[in-house]
Design a protein around this motif. Structure first.
Motif, short mmCIF file in Angstrom:
data_model
loop_
_atom_site.label_atom_id
_atom_site.label_comp_id
_atom_site.label_asym_id
_atom_site.label_seq_id
_atom_site.Cartn_x
_atom_site.Cartn_y
_atom_site.Cartn_z
N ARG A 137 9.75 -6.67 10.01
CA ARG A 137 10.12 -6.66 7.72
C ARG A 137 9.92 -5.24 7.93
O ARG A 137 10.74 -4.68 7.24
CB ARG A 137 8.75 -7.22 7.09
N LEU A 138 9.27 -4.14 8.59
CA LEU A 138 9.78 -3.17 8.06
C LEU A 138 10.32 -2.00 8.49
O LEU A 138 11.38 -1.58 8.61
CB LEU A 138 8.17 -2.08 8.70
N CYS A 171 1.00 -8.61 2.81
CA CYS A 171 2.26 -8.44 3.22
C CYS A 171 1.88 -9.65 4.21
O CYS A 171 2.08 -9.71 5.39
CB CYS A 171 2.36 -7.26 4.04
N CYS A 228 5.80 -7.53 -2.18
CA CYS A 228 6.54 -6.58 -2.08
C CYS A 228 5.99 -5.44 -3.29
O CYS A 228 6.07 -4.43 -2.96
CB CYS A 228 7.93 -6.99 -1.76
N CYS A 267 3.72 -2.98 -2.83
CA CYS A 267 3.24 -2.77 -1.55
C CYS A 267 3.41 -1.15 -1.61
O CYS A 267 4.58 -0.54 -2.06
CB CYS A 267 4.71 -3.17 -0.66
N SER A 311 7.08 -0.09 0.50
CA SER A 311 8.31 -0.75 0.22
C SER A 311 9.41 -0.01 0.18
O SER A 311 10.15 -0.60 0.33
CB SER A 311 8.35 -1.69 -0.83
N CYS A 323 10.94 0.31 3.47
CA CYS A 323 10.76 -1.59 3.87
C CYS A 323 12.30 -1.91 4.50
O CYS A 323 13.24 -1.82 3.65
CB CYS A 323 9.51 -1.97 3.42
N TYR A 382 13.09 -4.80 5.09
CA TYR A 382 13.12 -6.33 4.55
C TYR A 382 13.56 -6.31 2.86
O TYR A 382 14.21 -7.32 2.56
CB TYR A 382 11.74 -6.88 5.34
N TYR A 383 12.86 -5.36 2.19
CA TYR A 383 12.80 -5.66 1.19
C TYR A 383 14.46 -4.21 0.00
O TYR A 383 14.51 -5.35 -0.26
CB TYR A 383 11.40 -5.06 0.44
S1 SF4 Z 1 7.78 -4.66 1.01
FE1 SF4 Z 1 8.26 -5.06 3.27
S2 SF4 Z 1 5.91 -4.56 4.06
FE2 SF4 Z 1 5.41 -4.31 2.02
S3 SF4 Z 1 4.96 -6.68 2.10
FE3 SF4 Z 1 6.93 -6.58 1.44
S4 SF4 Z 1 7.87 -7.15 3.16
FE4 SF4 Z 1 5.84 -6.89 3.69
#
Ligand code: SF4
Length: 213
Positions: A148-149, A188, A195, A198, A201, A204, A206-207
């Motif tokens: 994800r990161l 996560c 997110c 987080c 974020s 990241c 994915y975010y």
């Molecule tokens: S921002 Fe990225 S690392 Fe953070 S919780 Fe969401 S998906 Fe996971």
């Protein structure tokens, strides 16, 4: 591939967030740690600690464990799941330690990986936690959070391990392994990552791709 700068920013943020991240498994020797890590596959640390509390009273050395029958060991570890294969692996590894390493858990990574029943992830955890070696063990949390990161988008745990080793300074490998696990458990999660709460974020992949989407 993630830039070195971004990798370090994520490392710094997760290190600040989880400064004391260490395994929650209870053990009093490298051998007990090895057994606990084998038992922890697809099982919670809390459950493993309950099981090992009773098991280690019966056998907490490779010599004693190697003498247990498969059936007796299975009774102790039944509630951890995958108990048949875990019992086989624990007995095989214990016999190997007695026969090839004089009853002492070897401290070298290749020797640990050579033990029957000990996979790469287990060997890496024991090497880093019990012997202070630099290694990154890729479990389900490390695999998911790294993906994800954008840290490591490998398709397999081994691929992910290699990408993380390329992206992170060696002295950070062990700590980041634990910090990423903490992050995966607390923030996560697989089904509903938090997110908005987080600390990484903004970094990241994915975010940010979801925000853009
Ligand atoms: S921002 Fe990225 S690392 Fe953070 S919780 Fe969401 S998906 Fe996971």
């Amino acid at each position: 591939m993630i830039s070195k700068k971004k990798a370090l920013q994520i490392t710094d943020a997760l290190t600040k967030e989880y400064p004391d991240s260490t395994p929650a498994l209870k053990y009093s020797s490298s051998y007990e740690l090895l057994v606990a890590v084998i038992l922890s596959a697809q099982c919670t640390d809390e459950r493993v600690n309950k099981v090992t509390e009773a098991l280690f009273k019966r056998a907490n050395t490779p010599e004693a464990m190697a003498k247990l029958s498969q059936e007796e060991l299975e009774k102790y570890i039944f509630s951890c799941g995958l108990y048949r294969s875990k019992a086989e692996h624990i007995i095989s590894a214990s016999k190997d330690i007695v026969e090839k390493f004089g009853g002492e858990v070897p401290s070298g990574l290749e020797d640990l990986r050579s033990l029957a029943g000990v996979g790469r992830k287990t060997a890496n955890v024991v090497y880093s936690v019990a012997f202070g070696g630099d290694a990154i063990a890729v479990d389900t949390h490390v695999f998911r959070v790294s993906q994800r990161l954008g840290f490591a988008e490998g398709k397999t745990p081994l691929d992910t391990e290699k990408r993380l080793m390329e992206a992170l300074p060696k002295e950070k490998w062990s700590h980041m392994h634990h910090a990423i696990i903490f992050h995966g458990r607390r923030v996560c999660s697989a089904r509903s990552p938090k997110c908005d709460a987080c600390v990484v974020s903004s970094l990241c992949k994915y975010y940010n791709s979801r925000k853009r989407g």
